[in-house]
Design a protein around this motif. Structure first.
Motif, PDB file in Angstrom:
ATOM      1  N   SER A 267      -5.132   2.414  14.048  1.00 40.20           N
ATOM      2  CA  SER A 267      -5.423   1.227  14.758  1.00 40.20           C
ATOM      3  C   SER A 267      -6.577   1.280  13.592  1.00 40.20           C
ATOM      4  O   SER A 267      -6.865  -0.413  13.013  1.00 40.20           O
ATOM      5  N   THR A 268      -6.857   2.176  13.353  1.00 40.58           N
ATOM      6  CA  THR A 268      -8.286   1.762  12.223  1.00 40.58           C
ATOM      7  C   THR A 268      -7.713   1.429  10.839  1.00 40.58           C
ATOM      8  O   THR A 268      -8.585   0.340  11.188  1.00 40.58           O
ATOM      9  N   THR A 269      -6.635   1.611  10.562  1.00 35.31           N
ATOM     10  CA  THR A 269      -6.029   1.190   9.320  1.00 35.31           C
ATOM     11  C   THR A 269      -5.818  -0.317   9.423  1.00 35.31           C
ATOM     12  O   THR A 269      -6.383  -1.167   8.960  1.00 35.31           O
ATOM     13  N   THR A 270      -5.174  -0.872  10.435  1.00 38.38           N
ATOM     14  CA  THR A 270      -5.113  -1.740  10.906  1.00 38.38           C
ATOM     15  C   THR A 270      -5.847  -2.617  11.150  1.00 38.38           C
ATOM     16  O   THR A 270      -6.409  -4.403  10.905  1.00 38.38           O
ATOM     17  N   SER A 271      -6.635  -2.573  12.021  1.00 39.18           N
ATOM     18  CA  SER A 271      -7.796  -3.593  11.823  1.00 39.18           C
ATOM     19  C   SER A 271      -9.390  -3.066  11.185  1.00 39.18           C
ATOM     20  O   SER A 271      -9.732  -4.354  10.626  1.00 39.18           O
ATOM     21  N   LEU A 272      -9.059  -2.419  10.194  1.00 42.70           N
ATOM     22  CA  LEU A 272      -9.922  -2.489   9.240  1.00 42.70           C
ATOM     23  C   LEU A 272      -9.432  -4.145   8.016  1.00 42.70           C
ATOM     24  O   LEU A 272      -9.849  -4.525   7.952  1.00 42.70           O
ATOM     25  N   MET A 273      -8.424  -4.523   8.025  1.00 41.93           N
ATOM     26  CA  MET A 273      -7.475  -5.546   7.564  1.00 41.93           C
ATOM     27  C   MET A 273      -7.937  -6.432   8.131  1.00 41.93           C
ATOM     28  O   MET A 273      -7.690  -7.595   7.262  1.00 41.93           O
ATOM     29  N   VAL A 274      -8.238  -6.735  10.039  1.00 38.35           N
ATOM     30  CA  VAL A 274      -8.035  -7.985  10.029  1.00 38.35           C
ATOM     31  C   VAL A 274      -9.343  -8.746   9.176  1.00 38.35           C
ATOM     32  O   VAL A 274      -9.182  -9.939   8.996  1.00 38.35           O
ATOM     33  N   PRO A 275     -10.532  -8.542   9.282  1.00 36.14           N
ATOM     34  CA  PRO A 275     -11.668  -9.417   9.060  1.00 36.14           C
ATOM     35  C   PRO A 275     -11.365  -9.617   7.371  1.00 36.14           C
ATOM     36  O   PRO A 275     -11.569 -10.478   6.713  1.00 36.14           O
ATOM     37  N   LEU A 276     -10.415  -8.554   6.686  1.00 35.59           N
ATOM     38  CA  LEU A 276     -10.125  -8.969   5.343  1.00 35.59           C
ATOM     39  C   LEU A 276      -9.473 -10.749   5.079  1.00 35.59           C
ATOM     40  O   LEU A 276      -9.656 -11.389   4.982  1.00 35.59           O
ATOM     41  N   ALA A 277      -8.394 -10.417   6.364  1.00 37.25           N
ATOM     42  CA  ALA A 277      -7.453 -11.367   6.399  1.00 37.25           C
ATOM     43  C   ALA A 277      -8.129 -12.424   7.098  1.00 37.25           C
ATOM     44  O   ALA A 277      -8.526 -13.695   6.240  1.00 37.25           O
ATOM     45  N   GLY A 278      -8.600 -12.531   7.882  1.00 39.44           N
ATOM     46  CA  GLY A 278      -9.808 -13.698   8.789  1.00 39.44           C
ATOM     47  C   GLY A 278     -10.873 -14.237   7.374  1.00 39.44           C
ATOM     48  O   GLY A 278     -10.673 -15.873   7.835  1.00 39.44           O
ATOM     49  N   SER A 279     -11.268 -13.801   6.230  1.00 35.05           N
ATOM     50  CA  SER A 279     -11.794 -14.800   5.718  1.00 35.05           C
ATOM     51  C   SER A 279     -11.325 -14.457   4.807  1.00 35.05           C
ATOM     52  O   SER A 279     -11.557 -15.497   3.683  1.00 35.05           O
ATOM     53  N   GLY A 280     -10.041 -14.640   4.211  1.00 33.91           N
ATOM     54  CA  GLY A 280      -9.085 -15.011   3.394  1.00 33.91           C
ATOM     55  C   GLY A 280      -9.294 -14.082   1.822  1.00 33.91           C
ATOM     56  O   GLY A 280      -8.430 -14.512   1.005  1.00 33.91           O
ATOM     57  N   ALA A 281      -9.663 -13.526   2.256  1.00 31.23           N
ATOM     58  CA  ALA A 281      -9.709 -12.176   1.116  1.00 31.23           C
ATOM     59  C   ALA A 281      -8.770 -11.936   0.565  1.00 31.23           C
ATOM     60  O   ALA A 281      -8.330 -11.708  -1.089  1.00 31.23           O
ATOM     61  N   PHE A 282      -7.862 -11.297   1.255  1.00 33.73           N
ATOM     62  CA  PHE A 282      -6.633 -11.572   1.363  1.00 33.73           C
ATOM     63  C   PHE A 282      -5.572 -11.923   2.100  1.00 33.73           C
ATOM     64  O   PHE A 282      -5.914 -12.432   3.144  1.00 33.73           O
ATOM     65  N   GLY A 283      -3.965 -12.149   1.948  1.00 38.21           N
ATOM     66  CA  GLY A 283      -3.070 -12.766   2.018  1.00 38.21           C
ATOM     67  C   GLY A 283      -2.497 -11.853   2.908  1.00 38.21           C
ATOM     68  O   GLY A 283      -2.443 -10.662   3.231  1.00 38.21           O
ATOM     69  N   LEU A 284      -1.101 -12.432   4.283  1.00 37.26           N
ATOM     70  CA  LEU A 284      -0.873 -11.874   5.105  1.00 37.26           C
ATOM     71  C   LEU A 284       0.335 -10.947   4.460  1.00 37.26           C
ATOM     72  O   LEU A 284       0.507  -9.757   4.215  1.00 37.26           O
ATOM     73  N   LYS A 285       0.997 -11.299   3.063  1.00 44.65           N
ATOM     74  CA  LYS A 285       2.262 -11.007   2.126  1.00 44.65           C
ATOM     75  C   LYS A 285       1.074  -9.411   1.671  1.00 44.65           C
ATOM     76  O   LYS A 285       2.452  -8.447   1.406  1.00 44.65           O
ATOM     77  N   GLN A 286       0.431  -9.733   1.232  1.00 42.77           N
ATOM     78  CA  GLN A 286      -0.831  -8.803   0.503  1.00 42.77           C
ATOM     79  C   GLN A 286      -0.678  -7.301   1.655  1.00 42.77           C
ATOM     80  O   GLN A 286      -1.398  -6.134   0.947  1.00 42.77           O
ATOM     81  N   ILE A 287      -1.389  -7.637   2.632  1.00 43.63           N
ATOM     82  CA  ILE A 287      -1.724  -6.975   3.835  1.00 43.63           C
ATOM     83  C   ILE A 287      -0.365  -6.401   4.752  1.00 43.63           C
ATOM     84  O   ILE A 287      -0.844  -4.999   4.726  1.00 43.63           O
ATOM     85  N   TYR A 288      -0.091  -7.210   4.851  1.00 45.03           N
ATOM     86  CA  TYR A 288       1.796  -6.300   5.535  1.00 45.03           C
ATOM     87  C   TYR A 288       2.195  -4.826   4.931  1.00 45.03           C
ATOM     88  O   TYR A 288       2.518  -4.134   6.390  1.00 45.03           O
ATOM     89  N   PRO A 289       2.337  -4.918   3.638  1.00 47.96           N
ATOM     90  CA  PRO A 289       2.482  -3.238   3.108  1.00 47.96           C
ATOM     91  C   PRO A 289       1.271  -1.953   4.206  1.00 47.96           C
ATOM     92  O   PRO A 289       2.178  -1.167   3.899  1.00 47.96           O
ATOM     93  N   PHE A 290       0.457  -2.184   4.013  1.00 44.72           N
ATOM     94  CA  PHE A 290      -0.308  -1.564   4.781  1.00 44.72           C
ATOM     95  C   PHE A 290      -0.188  -0.933   6.240  1.00 44.72           C
ATOM     96  O   PHE A 290      -0.111   0.138   6.795  1.00 44.72           O
ATOM     97  N   THR A 291       0.151  -2.327   6.115  1.00 42.97           N
ATOM     98  CA  THR A 291       0.275  -1.414   8.121  1.00 42.97           C
ATOM     99  C   THR A 291       1.544  -1.243   8.288  1.00 42.97           C
ATOM    100  O   THR A 291       1.732  -0.231   8.840  1.00 42.97           O
ATOM    101  N   LEU A 292       3.053  -0.979   7.039  1.00 42.74           N
ATOM    102  CA  LEU A 292       3.317  -0.448   7.144  1.00 42.74           C
ATOM    103  C   LEU A 292       3.273   1.286   6.875  1.00 42.74           C
ATOM    104  O   LEU A 292       4.495   2.141   7.452  1.00 42.74           O
ATOM    105  N   GLY A 293       2.698   1.220   6.296  1.00 43.53           N
ATOM    106  CA  GLY A 293       1.714   2.406   5.605  1.00 43.53           C
ATOM    107  C   GLY A 293       1.271   2.866   7.007  1.00 43.53           C
ATOM    108  O   GLY A 293       1.109   4.994   6.808  1.00 43.53           O
ATOM    109  N   ALA A 294       0.923   2.315   7.891  1.00 44.69           N
ATOM    110  CA  ALA A 294      -0.181   2.739   8.726  1.00 44.69           C
ATOM    111  C   ALA A 294       0.742   3.494   9.837  1.00 44.69           C
ATOM    112  O   ALA A 294       0.325   4.610  10.176  1.00 44.69           O
ATOM    113  N   ASN A 295       2.237   2.987  10.195  1.00 45.53           N
ATOM    114  CA  ASN A 295       2.893   3.789  11.004  1.00 45.53           C
ATOM    115  C   ASN A 295       3.296   5.100  10.398  1.00 45.53           C
ATOM    116  O   ASN A 295       3.805   6.086  10.800  1.00 45.53           O
ATOM    117  N   ILE A 296       3.558   4.797   8.948  1.00 48.78           N
ATOM    118  CA  ILE A 296       4.611   6.240   8.561  1.00 48.78           C
ATOM    119  C   ILE A 296       2.430   7.614   8.959  1.00 48.78           C
ATOM    120  O   ILE A 296       2.954   8.699   9.441  1.00 48.78           O
TER     121      ILE A 296
END
Length: 384
Positions: A267-296
């Motif tokens: 939850s912390t890992t994925t929540s850290l990504m949300v503001p980065l996406a919201g600000s436009g600093a990173f695109g969804l396709k860039q952030i998506y792999p982090f979500t997969l790693g968080a699951n593991i």
């Protein structure tokens, strides 16, 4: 000038000492977590005797087990807590085949945290669209995993067999030095003391009391481990994330796994990504792999919890490995197949755009996916 340097040196020494104290506290809390899982296993076994299967007869329907895991995790907002409790229950006699859908449901339920975090961007239309998409891509990936692997599990027992094979490798007879499990021996002073206090209450009452104490200890240990690790590691986790995001999806998956292991919370890992996406600093396709790693990465907690349980230790280790296998296979299968790879991304982008146009869509989505639909499914399956 000398006084200033001395003051800085003293502050650094105090900071270093504080850091060591925090790491010792983390180790102590993980020790309590392992003790707590052992208590749940002992309590469940004591309270149910040989009636564990009958007690969970309602969940022999895999969809009911899936719903239980989803709703429990959505309410608690911690898949680590729920999977640790499941490990303890399996050690006490809960059938592994009943626990597998619960573990799958825990993956879905944990997604609610970052979805709620994204609601903080609701005032800015474009920002909210990006943030809500980044949050819900985790949901869509986990839902797609269930759609693929739950039928395979029902038909062939795929995950159960793989988990059993891995558990068999790690529970060979020579591994515990002639039957002495050192982790179990280390936790025995705490578990035996608590059991000695509560078991005189009788088998049912004493067993229930042990389960309650174990669950409370799991809640407290995971809560405070999370707090301590966030204080110690979140800054480093952010650095890892920023460094890895531009290096491609494989780097993103490994980094997401590492960050989640460091902070002990997907939850912390994925929540850290949300503001980065919201600000436009990173695109969804860039952030998506982090979500997969968080699951593991989140699987480490259940594996730790399974190292020292009383009762059916091999089954406890089996369900922990099932959790890991399920998440690794999900990443390999969905991300490995081009026609599936970006399906969660496209779905999340569509939902983010829709929710930014009508904010009620976001509220209906959260309540529907995590509570209303699971509740209706549980009601229907109980009538069948």
């Amino acid at each position: 000038m000398v006084d200033t340097n001395q003051a800085q040196d003293s502050a650094e020494i105090r900071g270093a000492r504080g850091g060591w104290i925090q790491w010792v506290m983390v180790a102590g809390l993980i020790y309590l977590l392992i003790c707590a899982v052992g208590l749940i296993g002992s309590g469940f076994k004591l309270a149910t005797g040989d009636q564990a299967k009958e007690l969970f007869a309602f969940a022999t329907n895999p969809f009911a087990g899936l719903v239980v895991g989803t709703v429990a995790t959505a309410l608690i907002q911690s898949s680590s807590t729920v999977t640790s409790i499941i490990v303890g229950l399996v050690a006490g006699g809960l059938p592994v085949e009943v626990a597998v859908p619960m573990v799958m449901g825990a993956n879905i339920g944990t997604s609610i945290t970052n979805t709620i975090v994204s609601l903080g961007h609701v005032r800015e239309k474009k920002e909210f669209a990006r943030a809500f998409s980044a949050a819900t891509v985790h949901d869509f990936f986990n839902l797609l995993s269930v759609v693929i692997f739950l039928p395979l599990e029902i038909a062939f027992g795929l995950l159960e067999k793989m988990g059993a094979a891995l558990a068999g490798v790690f529970t060979v007879s020579d591994a515990d030095m002639g039957g002495v499990n050192f982790v179990k021996a280390a936790t025995a002073p705490v578990t035996k003391t608590i059991e000695g206090v509560l078991t005189p209450m009788g088998s049912t009452a004493g067993g229930i009391a042990l389960i309650v104490v174990g669950i409370v200890m799991i809640f407290l240990s995971i809560h405070y481990v999370g707090k301590l690790l966030k204080a110690l590691m979140v800054g480093k986790a952010k650095d890892i994330m920023h460094t890895a995001i531009g290096k491609g999806p494989i780097s993103g998956i490994f980094s997401g796994t590492l960050v989640t292991v460091l902070v002990q919370s997907s939850s912390t890992t994925t929540s850290l990504m949300v503001p980065l996406a919201g600000s436009g600093a990173f695109g969804l396709k860039q952030i998506y792999p982090f979500t997969l790693g968080a699951n593991i990465g989140t699987c480490i907690t259940a594996l730790l919890a399974a190292t020292a349980v009383s009762g059916n230790a091999e089954a406890a280790l089996q369900i922990a490995f099932i959790h890991l296998t399920y998440n690794v296979l999900g990443v390999l299968f969905i991300f490995g197949l081009p026609f599936l790879r970006y399906l969660p991304v496209k779905s999340a982008e569509w939902l983010g755009a829709t929710a930014s146009e009508n904010k009620m869509v976001a509220l209906v989505y959260v309540l529907g996916v995590f509570f209303v639909v699971p509740g209706l499914c549980l009601g229907v399956t109980s009538l069948v």
